[in-house]
Design an enzyme around this catalytic site. Structure first.
Site, PDB file in Angstrom:
ATOM      1  CE  LYS A  71      -3.906   1.867   2.749  1.00 44.28           C
ATOM      2  NZ  LYS A  71      -4.740   1.635   3.947  1.00 44.28           N
ATOM      3  CB  SER A 146      -8.123   3.480   2.873  1.00 42.48           C
ATOM      4  OG  SER A 146      -7.255   2.876   3.807  1.00 42.48           O
ATOM      5  CB  SER A 170      -8.193   0.589   5.728  1.00 45.95           C
ATOM      6  OG  SER A 170      -8.916   1.772   5.607  1.00 45.95           O
TER       7      SER A 170
HETATM    8  N1  GLN Z   1     -12.808   3.663   6.361  1.00 48.57           N
HETATM    9  C1  GLN Z   1     -12.300   4.097   7.642  1.00 48.57           C
HETATM   10  C2  GLN Z   1     -12.049   5.566   7.602  1.00 48.57           C
HETATM   11  O1  GLN Z   1     -12.340   6.168   6.633  1.00 48.57           O
HETATM   12  C3  GLN Z   1     -11.091   3.321   7.998  1.00 48.57           C
HETATM   13  C4  GLN Z   1      -9.852   3.802   7.353  1.00 48.57           C
HETATM   14  C5  GLN Z   1      -8.679   2.925   7.653  1.00 48.57           C
HETATM   15  O2  GLN Z   1      -8.807   1.877   8.267  1.00 48.57           O
HETATM   16  N2  GLN Z   1      -7.512   3.407   7.270  1.00 48.57           N
HETATM   17  O3  GLN Z   1     -11.548   6.137   8.518  1.00 48.57           O
END
Ligand code: GLN
Length: 461
Positions: A71, A146, A170
């Site tokens: 990532k 994400s 994410s």
């Molecule tokens: N979707 C969650 C957020 O927007 C989690 C993001 C993540 O785990 N990096 O904060």
């Protein structure tokens, strides 16, 4: 799959270079369409040679010569690292994150950097400043986020393994949307050194893989204490849970209202298929109803502090102007709307007069949420829930930020509590994958993998 690749490499059925090139070929052919990579490492001769040498000298490890995607919020020395943000465009990582260093020591090959929501903020990868990533099962739908790019890269076989980061879901949510395995470790087991911080008390790096065994292999090769990350745990013992019949908690707050009824039905069908392995008990995690609010206050507070460093002076591009404040504000205008929204929210809840009303309250709630899990695990071995309340959604479907935040309703509590959780594919509805989340007690990570593997064998997708 990784064990098989390893066997092929050490039996010389394939060379490291051939293996690497075969994955590059797939990426070249198909990734223009799927958009999982932001950067592909076409020139990896030296590392390839080194891995081949390790194999030839009989010093190969299970990951030697295995290509891994990373990532793009994890630093890989010499490669661009943008966190999918314009504010880090053209930034080249000056050193390796600890997990990358560990993987390179084993002879693993970093094949590229994958797309994400800007600074890992989002649940669809639509917040990337650079490109869209498409769901492998329906290109009109999002891959989740994400870590959408890492999930798609594994799902489409562009790589056997990839790394993501999970602050509130994410890794698990995109794994669910792309039909692969995604794992968030117990907080403190994997070093965050070299991970671009989003919310430090919640962030953990973890693996994506096609199956549970491979995810476990990658996890074992990145975990461990690190002097560069004071939050890594130095002394601990894995909690062993090995039974012929496991006691599984089904939290009533995670089913019913808000959950797509087709997902609910599918999960109960799967649980029934596993009835020789598990005994089910309805449990309650009463504070989970506050989890999303609690998460968004704590996460945003930490975001506002962590992202203060992007000022145009130390990293990335700088927008010149006549005085320093204009330089700051013009440069920081490179952040996308979701990142700005969270910086504003975090700055607000930490400000004088509001700190007690919001931030401190959220910290207290976090403790209650942790206690919910601690109490539950006195009685059950693991907890099973949906990973996401919905199937993968269409691009643009969740314009309203709150509706996007609701995608994380089943994953954020796990980060607040610091416990490990894995998303496993539980089958398909209308040709779209459904993720089932298995949550374990602190340090039950290895037993959780073993239990998930047993379920995987029963369900066989
Ligand atoms: N979707 C969650 C957020 O927007 C989690 C993001 C993540 O785990 N990096 O904060």
């Amino acid at each position: 799959m990784v064990k098989e690749l390893h066997q092929n490499l050490i039996k010389k059925k394939i060379s490291v270079k051939e293996l690497y090139l075969s994955y590059l070929e797939k990426i070249k052919k198909e990734d223009d369409f799927y958009g999982s990579f932001l950067y592909v490492n076409f020139e990896n001769e030296k590392e390839i040679e080194r891995a081949q040498k390790m194999i030839d000298e009989g010093k190969a490890d299970i990951l030697t010569g295995i290509p891994i995607a990373v990532k793009d919020n994890i630093l890989v020395e010499g490669m661009p690292t943008t966190a999918a943000s314009k504010i880090l465009e053209n930034f080249i990582a000056p050193y390796d994150a600890t997990c990358i260093k560990k993987l390179k020591e084993k002879g693993a090959l970093i094949i590229g950097k994958t797309n994400l929501d800007e600074f890992a903020m989002g649940s669809s990868t639509e917040n990337s400043a650079f490109k869209k990533t498409k769901n492998p099962y329906d290109p009109n739908r999002v891959p989740g986020g994400s870590s959408g790019g890492s999930a798609v890269a594994v799902s489409k076989d562009f790589v056997p393994l990839s790394l993501g980061s999970d602050t509130g879901g994410s890794i698990r949510q995109p794994a669910a949307f792309c039909g692969v395995v995604g794992f968030k470790p117990t907080y403190g087991l994997v070093s965050r050194y070299g991970l671009i911080s989003m919310a430090s008390s919640l962030d953990q790096i973890g693996p994506f893989a096609k199956n549970v065994e491979d995810a476990k292999i990658l996890f074992l090769n990145i975990m461990g204490p690190d002097k560069n990350d004071a939050t890594t745990i130095k002394e601990f013992k894995f909690k062993e849970i090995n039974k012929s019949k496991f006691k599984i908690g089904i939290p009533k707050e995670y089913f019913g209202e808000g959950l797509d009824p087709r997902i609910e039905n599918l999960i109960f069908k799967r649980l029934d298929e596993a009835k020789n392995l598990i005994e089910i008990k309805e449990i309650s995690l009463p504070y989970s109803k506050y989890a999303l609010e609690c998460y968004y206050i704590i996460m945003s507070s930490e975001v506002s502090a962590n992202l203060a460093r992007y000022d145009g002076i130390r990293y990335g591009p700088r927008k010149e102007d006549e005085d320093i404040f204009k330089v700051y504000s013009k440069t920081r205008n490179l952040f996308g709307p979701e990142v700005k929204r969270r910086i504003f929210l975090g700055t607000f809840v930490l400000s004088h007069g509001y700190y007690e009303a919001y931030y401190l309250k959220a910290l207290r709630l976090r403790r209650k949420i942790q206690e919910d899990f601690i109490n539950a695990f006195k009685d059950v071995d693991f907890i099973i829930t949906p990973t996401s309340p919905t199937l993968p959604f269409k691009f643009g479907e969740k314009q309203d930020p709150i509706s996007m935040y609701l995608s994380d309703i089943y994953t954020v509590s796990i980060n607040l509590a610091g416990v490990p959780a894995l998303s496993l594919n539980g089958g398909f509805i209308d040709n779209l994958p459904v993720g089932i989340q298995i949550i374990g007690d602190h340090f039950s990570d290895l037993s959780l993998f073993d239990f998930a593997q047993k379920l995987e064998q029963i369900w066989k997708f």
